[in-house]
Design a protein around this motif. Structure first.
Motif, short mmCIF file in Angstrom:
data_model
loop_
_atom_site.label_atom_id
_atom_site.label_comp_id
_atom_site.label_asym_id
_atom_site.label_seq_id
_atom_site.Cartn_x
_atom_site.Cartn_y
_atom_site.Cartn_z
N TYR A 178 7.46 -29.24 -26.04
CA TYR A 178 6.44 -28.47 -24.70
C TYR A 178 5.42 -29.76 -24.68
CZ TYR A 178 3.49 -26.33 -21.45
OH TYR A 178 2.83 -26.33 -20.41
N ALA A 179 5.37 -30.33 -23.58
CA ALA A 179 4.29 -31.38 -23.29
C ALA A 179 4.58 -32.65 -24.31
CB ALA A 179 2.93 -31.02 -23.49
N ASN A 180 5.77 -33.10 -24.33
CA ASN A 180 6.09 -33.94 -25.36
C ASN A 180 5.86 -33.97 -26.65
OD1 ASN A 180 7.38 -35.32 -22.98
ND2 ASN A 180 5.18 -36.38 -22.58
N VAL A 181 5.57 -32.94 -27.28
CA VAL A 181 5.05 -32.55 -28.40
C VAL A 181 6.28 -31.72 -29.08
CG1 VAL A 181 3.83 -31.25 -30.13
CG2 VAL A 181 2.80 -31.98 -28.29
N LEU A 182 6.80 -32.34 -30.46
CA LEU A 182 8.04 -31.59 -30.96
C LEU A 182 7.69 -30.54 -31.90
CD1 LEU A 182 10.23 -34.81 -31.32
CD2 LEU A 182 10.77 -33.04 -29.69
N TYR A 183 8.45 -29.47 -31.91
CA TYR A 183 7.96 -28.51 -33.08
C TYR A 183 9.26 -28.27 -33.94
CZ TYR A 183 3.83 -27.61 -30.08
OH TYR A 183 2.58 -27.60 -29.36
N GLU A 184 9.20 -27.48 -35.10
CA GLU A 184 10.03 -26.99 -35.94
C GLU A 184 9.84 -25.84 -36.16
OE1 GLU A 184 12.92 -28.54 -39.67
OE2 GLU A 184 10.85 -29.08 -39.36
N LYS A 185 10.74 -24.69 -36.08
CA LYS A 185 10.43 -23.37 -36.68
C LYS A 185 10.44 -23.13 -37.84
CE LYS A 185 12.67 -19.87 -34.19
NZ LYS A 185 13.62 -18.98 -33.82
N VAL A 186 9.30 -22.56 -38.51
CA VAL A 186 9.00 -22.41 -39.83
C VAL A 186 8.57 -20.76 -40.23
CG1 VAL A 186 8.47 -24.83 -40.24
CG2 VAL A 186 6.63 -23.04 -39.65
N GLN A 187 8.30 -20.70 -41.32
CA GLN A 187 7.76 -19.18 -41.68
C GLN A 187 6.54 -19.48 -42.47
OE1 GLN A 187 8.93 -15.82 -41.54
NE2 GLN A 187 10.36 -16.68 -40.07
N VAL A 188 5.36 -18.77 -42.05
CA VAL A 188 4.16 -18.95 -42.98
C VAL A 188 3.69 -17.77 -43.08
CG1 VAL A 188 1.63 -19.57 -42.42
CG2 VAL A 188 3.55 -20.87 -41.38
N ASN A 189 4.04 -17.27 -44.45
CA ASN A 189 3.43 -15.80 -45.02
C ASN A 189 4.37 -14.99 -44.48
OD1 ASN A 189 1.49 -16.82 -46.57
ND2 ASN A 189 -0.32 -16.83 -45.08
N GLY A 190 5.64 -15.24 -44.28
CA GLY A 190 6.53 -14.08 -43.73
C GLY A 190 6.58 -14.07 -42.10
N ALA A 191 5.81 -14.85 -41.52
CA ALA A 191 5.57 -14.72 -39.80
C ALA A 191 6.24 -16.21 -39.41
CB ALA A 191 4.20 -14.73 -39.69
N ARG A 192 6.76 -15.68 -38.43
CA ARG A 192 7.32 -17.03 -37.62
C ARG A 192 6.37 -17.93 -36.94
NH1 ARG A 192 11.03 -15.58 -32.59
NH2 ARG A 192 9.06 -14.94 -31.58
N ALA A 193 6.53 -19.13 -36.99
CA ALA A 193 5.50 -20.13 -36.60
C ALA A 193 6.28 -21.22 -36.22
CB ALA A 193 4.51 -20.41 -37.71
N TYR A 194 5.50 -22.31 -35.52
CA TYR A 194 6.11 -23.51 -35.18
C TYR A 194 5.18 -24.86 -35.63
CZ TYR A 194 8.56 -20.39 -32.10
OH TYR A 194 9.40 -19.32 -31.62
N GLU A 195 5.90 -25.71 -36.52
CA GLU A 195 5.08 -26.84 -37.03
C GLU A 195 4.99 -28.19 -36.11
OE1 GLU A 195 4.66 -29.45 -41.18
OE2 GLU A 195 5.56 -27.38 -40.98
N VAL A 196 4.35 -28.83 -36.00
CA VAL A 196 4.42 -30.03 -35.17
C VAL A 196 4.95 -31.14 -36.19
CG1 VAL A 196 2.92 -32.20 -34.07
CG2 VAL A 196 2.37 -29.62 -33.68
N VAL A 197 6.06 -31.68 -35.56
CA VAL A 197 6.93 -32.73 -36.34
C VAL A 197 6.87 -34.20 -35.75
CG1 VAL A 197 8.23 -30.85 -37.53
CG2 VAL A 197 9.10 -31.97 -35.42
N GLY A 198 6.52 -34.11 -34.40
CA GLY A 198 6.52 -35.48 -33.74
C GLY A 198 5.93 -35.58 -32.48
N ILE A 199 5.96 -36.72 -31.83
CA ILE A 199 5.40 -36.95 -30.38
C ILE A 199 6.70 -37.65 -29.83
CG2 ILE A 199 3.81 -37.82 -28.88
CD1 ILE A 199 2.82 -35.42 -30.63
N ILE A 200 7.17 -37.23 -28.69
CA ILE A 200 8.10 -37.98 -27.85
C ILE A 200 7.47 -39.20 -27.11
CG2 ILE A 200 9.77 -37.77 -26.08
CD1 ILE A 200 10.36 -35.18 -26.87
N GLU A 201 7.61 -40.12 -27.01
CA GLU A 201 7.18 -41.45 -26.23
C GLU A 201 8.20 -41.61 -25.01
OE1 GLU A 201 6.85 -44.65 -29.12
OE2 GLU A 201 4.83 -44.28 -29.06
N ILE A 202 7.45 -41.54 -24.04
CA ILE A 202 8.16 -41.73 -22.75
C ILE A 202 8.23 -43.32 -22.50
CG2 ILE A 202 8.35 -41.44 -20.17
CD1 ILE A 202 8.53 -38.75 -21.98
N ASN A 203 9.62 -43.74 -22.24
CA ASN A 203 10.21 -45.22 -22.07
C ASN A 203 10.08 -45.38 -20.68
OD1 ASN A 203 9.99 -45.72 -24.97
ND2 ASN A 203 12.30 -45.23 -24.90
#
Length: 207
Positions: free
Chosen positions: A182-207
């Motif tokens: 979303y908005a060129n930000v990449l996320y990966e689905k993770v678990q935090v204390n048993g809850a679903r969350a999304y961790e930022v893993v990178g940024i998409i560069e527009i060429n």
């Protein structure tokens, strides 16, 4: 006289020679021990901690990103009631109901504001996100930091965690792995204390 020399002088010289040899061995032994002490000292390991500069981390070229849906999701409306017009680098944004729009072919299309965009008041749906000694404000998938009396759009750092994504996020594939974008930000689905969350893993560069 010869008998005196054999009986007294020669044994005395022999004793002196033995004493000298023992003394020399003692000095060499002391020197060796001293050298051992020096060697032990130089083998002490020192751990150095280096603090890396702040960075958004992994950046991925848009040419390596494949969207799972052929067409990107586009949310558009015919009118934007009670809108506020904000100009950023020559582009008009129309803000209403916690969303930003741009005008296109008689419609208003939802668009995320670009990095550097500033506002005076945060959207009412913002949430505070604390990561790496930095306060972010996340509103509808857009990250802000406070700059003086304003709030500026920024790229989040890799490792930042949120617990929900906007409804119009996209699934993408990079090197055979699926991520959320979303908005060129990449996320990966993770678990935090048993809850679903999304961790930022990178940024998409527009060429």
């Amino acid at each position: 006289m010869k008998t005196f020399i054999k009986t007294f002088v020669l044994p005395s010289l022999f004793i002196v020679a033995i004493s000298t040899q023992v003394s020399g061995q003692t000095r060499r032994s002391s020197t060796t021990n001293a050298n051992k002490k020096v060697t032990t000292t130089t083998r002490v390991t020192t751990t150095k901690t280096t603090t890396a500069p702040r960075s958004t981390g992994r950046r991925v070229s848009s040419t390596k990103v494949t969207y799972k849906t052929p067409k990107k999701k586009v949310v558009s409306v015919r009118s934007v009631p009670n809108r506020t017009v904000i100009n950023h680098k020559g582009q008009n944004y129309y803000y209403s109901n916690n969303k930003y729009y741009t005008q296109s072919r008689g419609h208003y299309v939802v668009i995320p504001p670009k990095v550097g965009f500033r506002i005076n008041v945060l959207p009412s749906n913002h949430k505070r996100v604390y990561f790496n000694n930095r306060n972010y404000f996340n509103a509808g998938g857009i990250f802000y930091i406070q700059t003086n009396n304003q709030y500026e759009v920024v790229e989040p750092e890799v490792g930042t965690v949120v617990y929900e994504l906007p409804n119009d996020y996209e699934k993408v594939v990079i090197d055979g792995l699926t991520y959320y974008e979303y908005a060129n930000v990449l996320y990966e689905k993770v678990q935090v204390n048993g809850a679903r969350a999304y961790e930022v893993v990178g940024i998409i560069e527009i060429n």
